[in-house]
Write an enzyme that holds these catalytic residues in place. Sequence first.
Site, PDB file in Angstrom:
ATOM      1  N   HIS A 133      -9.119  -5.771 -29.967  1.00  0.00           N
ATOM      2  CA  HIS A 133      -8.751  -7.154 -29.670  1.00  0.00           C
ATOM      3  C   HIS A 133      -9.865  -7.848 -28.907  1.00  0.00           C
ATOM      4  O   HIS A 133     -10.504  -7.270 -28.038  1.00  0.00           O
ATOM      5  CB  HIS A 133      -7.416  -7.254 -28.921  1.00  0.00           C
ATOM      6  CG  HIS A 133      -7.303  -6.455 -27.676  1.00  0.00           C
ATOM      7  ND1 HIS A 133      -7.139  -5.079 -27.682  1.00  0.00           N
ATOM      8  CD2 HIS A 133      -7.304  -6.816 -26.382  1.00  0.00           C
ATOM      9  CE1 HIS A 133      -7.047  -4.641 -26.435  1.00  0.00           C
ATOM     10  NE2 HIS A 133      -7.148  -5.688 -25.619  1.00  0.00           N
ATOM     11  N   LEU A 134     -10.081  -9.077 -29.298  1.00  0.00           N
ATOM     12  CA  LEU A 134     -11.094  -9.930 -28.700  1.00  0.00           C
ATOM     13  C   LEU A 134     -10.392 -10.930 -27.794  1.00  0.00           C
ATOM     14  O   LEU A 134      -9.468 -11.613 -28.233  1.00  0.00           O
ATOM     15  CB  LEU A 134     -11.858 -10.671 -29.803  1.00  0.00           C
ATOM     16  CG  LEU A 134     -12.992 -11.590 -29.372  1.00  0.00           C
ATOM     17  CD1 LEU A 134     -14.176 -10.757 -28.892  1.00  0.00           C
ATOM     18  CD2 LEU A 134     -13.411 -12.473 -30.535  1.00  0.00           C
TER      19      LEU A 134
END
Length: 140
Positions: A97-98
Amino acid sequence: MADCLFCGIVAGDIEADLVLETEHVVGFLDLRPVFKGHTLLVPRAHVVTLPDLPAALRDPFLEGGQRLAAAMLTGLGAQGSFVAMNNTVSQSVAHLHLHVVPRTKGDGLRGFFWPRTKYADADEQAGYAARLRAALDGED
């Protein structure tokens, strides 16, 4: 994966405030935001870390991050954004996840979230650079 929180969000089994949905990625608000609007971008496929991300998903993932960073400006009136990801260490959910966080000058966030260090000397610094170059040269 059945026990992955983010896979549950992608599947629609777990409620989330979705911000972006494409064929390959989903963006949703972080429940514990650094600042309001803090968004997490995940690949629809279960991928644990950035090194695990298949080549075919690189462009869609980065494009999603770019779009979210731009939306922080146009949609929230932010002056910029902070974009980051963890791999394994400090990765609270084992699904890539960014983090895309809206930023404004004077918002109180200073530097990075982790402590800074120094190299002992130029030789140590050069050694780290050499080790990374060697690892990159060995990529297939």
